[in-house]
Every structure is written in C-alpha cells, then in structure tokens.
Enzyme design. Structure first.
Site, PDB file in Angstrom:
ATOM      1  N   LYS A  92       0.806  -1.219   0.000  1.00 18.10           N
ATOM      2  CA  LYS A  92       0.000   0.000   0.000  1.00 18.10           C
ATOM      3  C   LYS A  92       0.839   1.270   0.000  1.00 18.10           C
ATOM      4  O   LYS A  92       0.341   2.339  -0.371  1.00 18.10           O
ATOM      5  CB  LYS A  92      -0.952  -0.002   1.200  1.00 18.10           C
TER       6      LYS A  92
ATOM      7  N   LYS B  49      -8.807 -11.840  -4.521  1.00 15.61           N
ATOM      8  CA  LYS B  49      -9.836 -11.991  -3.502  1.00 15.61           C
ATOM      9  C   LYS B  49     -10.907 -10.919  -3.676  1.00 15.61           C
ATOM     10  O   LYS B  49     -10.611  -9.775  -3.995  1.00 15.61           O
ATOM     11  CB  LYS B  49      -9.189 -11.872  -2.112  1.00 15.61           C
TER      12      LYS B  49
ATOM     13  N   LYS C 168     -13.852  -5.022  -0.814  1.00 14.96           N
ATOM     14  CA  LYS C 168     -14.892  -4.017  -0.632  1.00 14.96           C
ATOM     15  C   LYS C 168     -14.674  -2.783  -1.488  1.00 14.96           C
ATOM     16  O   LYS C 168     -15.622  -2.053  -1.773  1.00 14.96           O
ATOM     17  CB  LYS C 168     -14.954  -3.590   0.848  1.00 14.96           C
TER      18      LYS C 168
END
Length: 321
Positions: A113, A194, A197
C-alpha cells in the site's frame, strides 16, 4: 467450563460483500453459542489511507446494520466500533514501546500500500500494532484469519510473547483459526484476486439488488474448457462459482457440463441467501438510533475488560498509577 474468547474484525472501507458473509460473518454467527465472541468494526484502520470522512461514518453504521441483519445477536456477540473504546489507542502506544521498526516495516500490506505513494501516513506503518492491541486488549484466544492477515496475527503473537517474557505474564497469546476451504471468495471478474470491498468489478454486495447480483454472476469470468470442475490453477473462475454454490447450498452443481447452468444455479443460491438479509436490513436501517444504541451497549459491555488490560500493561511497564 471456560468459554473461548474470539474476535472477528471488519474494516469500514466499503460495503460488506459475499466474501465477508461466507468467510467471516457466517462463521461468527455459527460460533455465537459456543464462544465469547466480539464483532469489531475497526474504523481507526480505515484512516490509514486517504478517505472520505462521511463515507467512513456511513460505512461504519451500515456494517453494524448488515451484521444485525445477517444474524449477529448483540446479546451474545457485542458489535463494537473500535473508536468507541479509547483503550484501543491507549494500548496501541504501549505495544509500540516493545515493537521494532523493522517488524512493522516488513509487513506485506504496508509494502504493497505504500509502494509508489508520495505521502505515506505513519498510521499505515503502525496499524499492525494497533491490530495487535485490538486482539490483546480483550484476552482473545482465537482469531479467524485468512492468508492475507496471518502475518499480522503472528506479529500480535510475537509482541504478546515478548512482553510477557520481559515484564511478566500480561497478555493471552492468541491462536489463529483457519476458515473453511471454500470460504475464500474470489472476485468474479478477476478470479485470481480476492473479492474486496473497494477494488475490482466482480464483487457482490450484500445489499445489491437482485438484478445486480444476477448480472454480476452472469458476467463472471470462466474459460474455454467447457468443463464444470474444481481446478484452481487452470479454471479459477469456474472453481470460484462452484465454491460459491457449494458454500451457499451445501451441494455441488447439478449440471457438470454447462457454464450457463452453473451461473444460474449460483445466482439462485446467492439470491436465496441475500433476500432475507436485505429485508431485515431495511427494518434495522429504518431505526438508526436503535442500531447506535446497540453499538453503545456493546462498547459498554466490553470496556471493563479493556480497561483492566491497560491498567495491567501500564503497571507491568512501570507507569505510575
């Protein structure tokens, strides 16, 4: 008889999706009678990257409402917003005092990230220590984890063990609990990733309308082999659809030769699962004050244990009362 204490966390960075339901919520609900569980909405973790404050607030309340609609019983499983219990951040700093910089910096999610970003928030580096505080604060014995969170749990275990060795027995060292093999739901548009959200186009939100659910499944990536079978290497998309169907219904596809039939069966199964959740969600969402009270009650119920842990930790470190 001692009841096992378990913590399941959710980060309010988007809408809860089918993967959250099958991989985390349903196991949490199934374990309610046999464990002393906490459902934690980790809103402080949502602040580690650029975010919209209003969306964080909205997603936090929505996640609590969806949990109730899915069957989380707040009488047995407190639903707690992380920032409502200030001991989370209090213990966080105390644990930072026994955590090495290198231990935090080598976390895989931090590397991923922070890569290519001009401005990296310090909280992105230290949030695995906050995650450790989330767990150790309540003397948690079991934490359901997937592969992407295993490294963070191991850091929590390392911190607890180190602290106990240096300052005396203070923390329960948690154990990881693996989800069922079919609980890892992949993105329908990219079955190598995966379901998430906030990224990808192949998510199925728990509150998505029926037409959106069916359209997303109808567009799911398959392959050219035209064989309905589990093969994660060569047929990840088909395998994902089979897993979703099996997880929703407990059975295998009835037609082993047709991708179209597999998608229709999977869509019917997902709709059967989501329809009552959407209905109950509408009822809870009509009374947000009631949901907020449930959250306040949950924080009040678990806070005494959190306060006791912080007092114990402060004393072990040598801080004056």
């Amino acid at each position: 008889m001692t009841t096992t204490r378990r913590l399941t966390g959710f980060k309010p960075t988007g809408h809860l999706h089918l993967g959250n339901l099958l991989g985390a919520l349903r196991p949490l609900i199934a374990a309610q009678a046999a464990t002393e569980s906490i459902a934690l909405i980790a809103d402080l973790h949502a602040l580690t990257l650029e975010h919209d404050p209003e969306r964080v607030r909205a997603h936090t309340l929505e996640q609590a409402t969806v949990m109730l609609a899915a069957g989380v019983d707040p009488e047995r499983t407190p639903i707690v917003v992380q920032s409502h219990v200030p001991e989370h951040t209090g213990l966080h700093y105390l644990l930072e005092c026994v955590t090495g910089f290198g231990e935090a910096a080598r976390m895989i999610q931090f590397k991923e990230k922070s890569a290519g970003r001009g401005h990296v928030r310090l909280s992105l580096l230290t949030y695995p220590v906050l995650m450790a505080a989330d767990i150790l604060l309540y003397d948690i014995q079991q934490v359901p984890v997937g592969e992407d969170q295993n490294q963070h749990l191991e850091l929590a275990r390392t911190i607890a063990t180190r602290f106990n060795g240096r300052y005396g027995e203070t923390f329960t060292v948690p154990e990881g609990v693996r989800p069922d093999s079919a609980a890892r739901v992949m993105d329908l548009a990219d079955p190598t990733a995966k379901m998430g959200k906030s990224q990808g186009t192949g998510q199925i939100g728990l509150l998505d309308p029926p037409q959106t659910v069916r359209r997303t499944i109808a567009r799911a990536v398959t392959d050219e082999l035209a064989v309905v079978r589990r093969d994660r290497e060569r047929q990840p998309g088909v395998t994902n659809l089979i897993d979703i169907l099996a997880e929703c219904t407990g059975r295998e596809p009835s037609d082993p030769y047709s991708y179209g039939a597999l998608k229709r069966e999977a869509a019917d199964a997902v709709e059967a699962l989501l329809t009552p959740i959407r209905k109950r969600h509408a009822e809870f969402a009509a009374d947000p004050a009631h949901v907020r009270k449930i959250l306040a009650d949950g924080a009040a119920r678990i806070r005494p244990r959190a306060q006791a842990t912080v007092r114990r930790t402060r004393a072990a470190l040598g801080l004056l009362d």
